[in-house]
Design a protein around this motif. Sequence first.
Motif, PDB file in Angstrom:
ATOM      1  N   ALA A 174      90.952  29.342  24.110  1.00  0.00           N
ATOM      2  CA  ALA A 174      90.542  28.029  23.608  1.00  0.00           C
ATOM      3  C   ALA A 174      89.960  27.178  24.731  1.00  0.00           C
ATOM      4  CB  ALA A 174      91.734  27.319  22.964  1.00  0.00           C
ATOM      5  N   SER A 175      90.527  27.298  25.923  1.00  0.00           N
ATOM      6  CA  SER A 175      90.013  26.519  27.054  1.00  0.00           C
ATOM      7  C   SER A 175      88.632  27.012  27.462  1.00  0.00           C
ATOM      8  CB  SER A 175      90.963  26.614  28.246  1.00  0.00           C
ATOM      9  OG  SER A 175      92.226  26.137  27.886  1.00  0.00           O
ATOM     10  N   LYS A 176      88.439  28.340  27.439  1.00  0.00           N
ATOM     11  CA  LYS A 176      87.100  28.871  27.735  1.00  0.00           C
ATOM     12  C   LYS A 176      86.086  28.344  26.725  1.00  0.00           C
ATOM     13  CE  LYS A 176      88.694  33.167  29.861  1.00  0.00           C
ATOM     14  NZ  LYS A 176      89.047  34.570  29.602  1.00  0.00           N
ATOM     15  N   ALA A 177      86.487  28.313  25.472  1.00  0.00           N
ATOM     16  CA  ALA A 177      85.594  27.811  24.425  1.00  0.00           C
ATOM     17  C   ALA A 177      85.282  26.335  24.654  1.00  0.00           C
ATOM     18  CB  ALA A 177      86.223  28.016  23.052  1.00  0.00           C
ATOM     19  N   ALA A 178      86.297  25.555  25.038  1.00  0.00           N
ATOM     20  CA  ALA A 178      86.080  24.123  25.261  1.00  0.00           C
ATOM     21  C   ALA A 178      85.089  23.903  26.401  1.00  0.00           C
ATOM     22  CB  ALA A 178      87.411  23.432  25.557  1.00  0.00           C
ATOM     23  N   VAL A 179      85.194  24.696  27.452  1.00  0.00           N
ATOM     24  CA  VAL A 179      84.259  24.561  28.576  1.00  0.00           C
ATOM     25  C   VAL A 179      82.834  24.892  28.118  1.00  0.00           C
ATOM     26  CG1 VAL A 179      83.598  25.491  30.824  1.00  0.00           C
ATOM     27  CG2 VAL A 179      86.003  24.958  30.348  1.00  0.00           C
ATOM     28  N   ALA A 180      82.688  25.941  27.316  1.00  0.00           N
ATOM     29  CA  ALA A 180      81.362  26.302  26.795  1.00  0.00           C
ATOM     30  C   ALA A 180      80.793  25.158  25.959  1.00  0.00           C
ATOM     31  CB  ALA A 180      81.444  27.584  25.972  1.00  0.00           C
ATOM     32  N   LEU A 181      81.646  24.507  25.180  1.00  0.00           N
ATOM     33  CA  LEU A 181      81.191  23.363  24.370  1.00  0.00           C
ATOM     34  C   LEU A 181      80.721  22.223  25.257  1.00  0.00           C
ATOM     35  CD1 LEU A 181      83.788  22.969  21.509  1.00  0.00           C
ATOM     36  CD2 LEU A 181      81.480  23.899  21.427  1.00  0.00           C
ATOM     37  N   ALA A 182      81.492  21.965  26.308  1.00  0.00           N
ATOM     38  CA  ALA A 182      81.138  20.856  27.207  1.00  0.00           C
ATOM     39  C   ALA A 182      79.777  21.103  27.837  1.00  0.00           C
ATOM     40  CB  ALA A 182      82.214  20.682  28.274  1.00  0.00           C
ATOM     41  N   LYS A 183      79.478  22.380  28.098  1.00  0.00           N
ATOM     42  CA  LYS A 183      78.166  22.691  28.671  1.00  0.00           C
ATOM     43  C   LYS A 183      77.068  22.578  27.616  1.00  0.00           C
ATOM     44  CE  LYS A 183      79.613  25.435  32.588  1.00  0.00           C
ATOM     45  NZ  LYS A 183      80.467  26.600  32.866  1.00  0.00           N
ATOM     46  N   ALA A 184      77.412  22.906  26.371  1.00  0.00           N
ATOM     47  CA  ALA A 184      76.398  22.916  25.307  1.00  0.00           C
ATOM     48  C   ALA A 184      76.044  21.513  24.823  1.00  0.00           C
ATOM     49  CB  ALA A 184      76.894  23.753  24.131  1.00  0.00           C
ATOM     50  N   TYR A 185      77.000  20.586  24.908  1.00  0.00           N
ATOM     51  CA  TYR A 185      76.785  19.233  24.390  1.00  0.00           C
ATOM     52  C   TYR A 185      76.907  18.194  25.499  1.00  0.00           C
ATOM     53  CZ  TYR A 185      77.303  20.820  19.521  1.00  0.00           C
ATOM     54  OH  TYR A 185      77.137  21.415  18.308  1.00  0.00           O
ATOM     55  N   PRO A 186      75.835  17.941  26.247  1.00  0.00           N
ATOM     56  CA  PRO A 186      75.950  16.886  27.261  1.00  0.00           C
ATOM     57  C   PRO A 186      76.263  15.539  26.596  1.00  0.00           C
ATOM     58  CG  PRO A 186      73.705  17.782  27.156  1.00  0.00           C
ATOM     59  CD  PRO A 186      74.501  18.520  26.149  1.00  0.00           C
ATOM     60  N   VAL A 187      77.130  14.767  27.227  1.00  0.00           N
ATOM     61  CA  VAL A 187      77.506  13.480  26.627  1.00  0.00           C
ATOM     62  C   VAL A 187      76.331  12.513  26.723  1.00  0.00           C
ATOM     63  CG1 VAL A 187      79.104  11.547  26.681  1.00  0.00           C
ATOM     64  CG2 VAL A 187      79.915  13.836  27.266  1.00  0.00           C
ATOM     65  N   GLU A 188      75.931  12.034  25.574  1.00  0.00           N
ATOM     66  CA  GLU A 188      74.866  11.036  25.514  1.00  0.00           C
ATOM     67  C   GLU A 188      75.213  10.115  24.346  1.00  0.00           C
ATOM     68  OE1 GLU A 188      71.615  13.761  25.141  1.00  0.00           O
ATOM     69  OE2 GLU A 188      71.981  14.101  23.017  1.00  0.00           O
ATOM     70  N   PRO A 189      74.607   8.927  24.322  1.00  0.00           N
ATOM     71  CA  PRO A 189      75.041   7.938  23.324  1.00  0.00           C
ATOM     72  C   PRO A 189      75.049   8.479  21.892  1.00  0.00           C
ATOM     73  CG  PRO A 189      73.570   6.924  24.915  1.00  0.00           C
ATOM     74  CD  PRO A 189      73.591   8.386  25.239  1.00  0.00           C
ATOM     75  N   GLN A 190      74.091   9.353  21.561  1.00  0.00           N
ATOM     76  CA  GLN A 190      74.005   9.820  20.179  1.00  0.00           C
ATOM     77  C   GLN A 190      74.998  10.930  19.847  1.00  0.00           C
ATOM     78  OE1 GLN A 190      72.288   8.197  17.926  1.00  0.00           O
ATOM     79  NE2 GLN A 190      71.948   6.894  19.709  1.00  0.00           N
ATOM     80  N   LEU A 191      75.639  11.467  20.862  1.00  0.00           N
ATOM     81  CA  LEU A 191      76.455  12.665  20.665  1.00  0.00           C
ATOM     82  C   LEU A 191      77.546  12.469  19.607  1.00  0.00           C
ATOM     83  CD1 LEU A 191      77.535  15.472  21.413  1.00  0.00           C
ATOM     84  CD2 LEU A 191      78.898  14.369  23.181  1.00  0.00           C
ATOM     85  N   LEU A 192      78.305  11.387  19.746  1.00  0.00           N
ATOM     86  CA  LEU A 192      79.490  11.259  18.891  1.00  0.00           C
ATOM     87  C   LEU A 192      79.135  11.055  17.422  1.00  0.00           C
ATOM     88  CD1 LEU A 192      81.932   9.236  21.164  1.00  0.00           C
ATOM     89  CD2 LEU A 192      81.837  11.698  20.753  1.00  0.00           C
ATOM     90  N   SER A 193      77.942  10.536  17.147  1.00  0.00           N
ATOM     91  CA  SER A 193      77.578  10.343  15.740  1.00  0.00           C
ATOM     92  C   SER A 193      77.303  11.670  15.038  1.00  0.00           C
ATOM     93  CB  SER A 193      76.362   9.416  15.624  1.00  0.00           C
ATOM     94  OG  SER A 193      75.243  10.003  16.256  1.00  0.00           O
ATOM     95  N   GLN A 194      77.184  12.746  15.822  1.00  0.00           N
ATOM     96  CA  GLN A 194      76.999  14.083  15.225  1.00  0.00           C
ATOM     97  C   GLN A 194      78.318  14.730  14.812  1.00  0.00           C
ATOM     98  OE1 GLN A 194      74.668  16.648  17.877  1.00  0.00           O
ATOM     99  NE2 GLN A 194      73.695  14.825  18.706  1.00  0.00           N
ATOM    100  N   THR A 195      79.434  14.130  15.213  1.00  0.00           N
ATOM    101  CA  THR A 195      80.730  14.713  14.858  1.00  0.00           C
ATOM    102  C   THR A 195      81.195  14.152  13.518  1.00  0.00           C
ATOM    103  OG1 THR A 195      82.040  12.964  15.902  1.00  0.00           O
ATOM    104  CG2 THR A 195      81.289  14.769  17.319  1.00  0.00           C
ATOM    105  N   ALA A 196      82.106  14.853  12.882  1.00  0.00           N
ATOM    106  CA  ALA A 196      82.596  14.408  11.568  1.00  0.00           C
ATOM    107  C   ALA A 196      83.274  13.045  11.689  1.00  0.00           C
ATOM    108  CB  ALA A 196      83.566  15.450  11.003  1.00  0.00           C
ATOM    109  N   ALA A 197      84.099  12.872  12.721  1.00  0.00           N
ATOM    110  CA  ALA A 197      84.807  11.596  12.883  1.00  0.00           C
ATOM    111  C   ALA A 197      83.805  10.474  13.170  1.00  0.00           C
ATOM    112  CB  ALA A 197      85.830  11.696  14.013  1.00  0.00           C
ATOM    113  N   GLY A 198      82.790  10.784  13.963  1.00  0.00           N
ATOM    114  CA  GLY A 198      81.790   9.779  14.295  1.00  0.00           C
ATOM    115  C   GLY A 198      80.966   9.374  13.080  1.00  0.00           C
TER     116      GLY A 198
END
Lengths: 225, 225
Positions: free
Chosen positions: B163-187
């Motif tokens: 799970a930690s390896k997967a989380a790191v891959a996600l962090a690389k795939a989704y650079p944090v930018e202002p629009q990022l969180l609106s793409q999530t279900a919670a956002g």
Amino acid sequence: MPGATAVVIDVIRATSTIVEALASGARAVYPTLSSDEAIRLVNSLGREDTLLCGERKGLRIEGFDLGNSPLEFTPERVADKRLVMSTTNGTRAFLASEDADRVVAASLLNLSAVSLTVRESDRLVFVCAGKEDRFSLDDALCAGLIIEKLSNAEDAEVQLDDASKAAVALAKAYPVEPQLLSQTAAGAALVKVGLGADLERCADVDRYSLVPEMHERIIRLPDDV
Amino acid sequence: MPGATAVVIDVIRATSTIVEALASGARAVYPTLSSDEAIRLVNSLGREDTLLCGERKGLRIEGFDLGNSPLEFTPERVADKRLVMSTTNGTRAFLASEDADRVVAASLLNLSAVSLTVRESDRLVFVCAGKEDRFSLDDALCAGLIIEKLSNAEDAEVQLDDASKAAVALAKAYPVEPQLLSQTAAGAALVKVGLGADLERCADVDRYSLVPEMHERIIRLPDDV
């Protein structure tokens, strides 16, 4: 689950083995939750054309005909046989999917066939078997590869939840190569018990173009249903 | 959990709001599981210096002093106050971590400070709050960014599970930018109820360098413990 198509994934190794077994001409696979249940079922089905298969901690259960290595399920061993299978995580994933309208078995071995088979479904639920209730990288990757194919298809209108988006990102981050599966927890555990050769087979993307389906706790190829 | 440091993450929005509240000078945050429990607790603590905070479906609970928007927790509103907070997913994540040796609150707002604080720990468990027991992309991303920092640190000896390896891959795939969180279900759910402005604050990486810790169900800054 009701109304959905469940895509059950246990790359290391239950769904890989099921695909391999049916490709080798086995008539059907009966998933069970325990070795006791498997023994009872094999006795009621009759031993003459039924094999008892299953693993605990990766290895064949003592007294069973076969373990859970895809490489064991050759035409010589399993053609025309019924297979009663007791595996830990894979079986639980199938039984958790029983309420779905349709239940298919996916692995790296048949992922393109799966994506073609399920693309008309209104709603897909990916049931990743994992390892003792924990996340498995290999299952999530396989789901991501299937979702990617569905998303890339012509005229695709696909809506992804957070987990599906994450799975697609994983599929992009980890290209499938022979060494990939040994980096996962399940793969490393197999290498440790001397079954590393299974990983190469489990990583053989699209080796087969068949899609096993489960009806009433029996997994077969659709033509045989 | 015993022996481990739990890193509790609820980017949208509980841990972001807790970081913001303590940065604004609040004395302590008391997480509760229901609005009834929150009301009972605020009555026993005394209303004069305690605020009742919480949300249901994103919005402030009727009769409560504050909701769960980080932007509400300004020094003017919360300095020197005790805050009783009822949120759905975030609170549950804190209470699920109670058996850990140490429990810290992480968000994008304080992720570098968290990674510095926990890097001496022998074992870390990331508790991603998610949304109604489902995976949340934003929480997994935040975990991945912290794990990446820990792995990149000099002299780091880090072992990662799947799970930690997967989380790191996600962090690389989704650079944090202002629009990022609106793409999530919670956002997306927050945008729908008119609270989209919260997302920009929740995505403000390393705005603060403080790390809230929970002891006996009370979350404070370590200096104040």
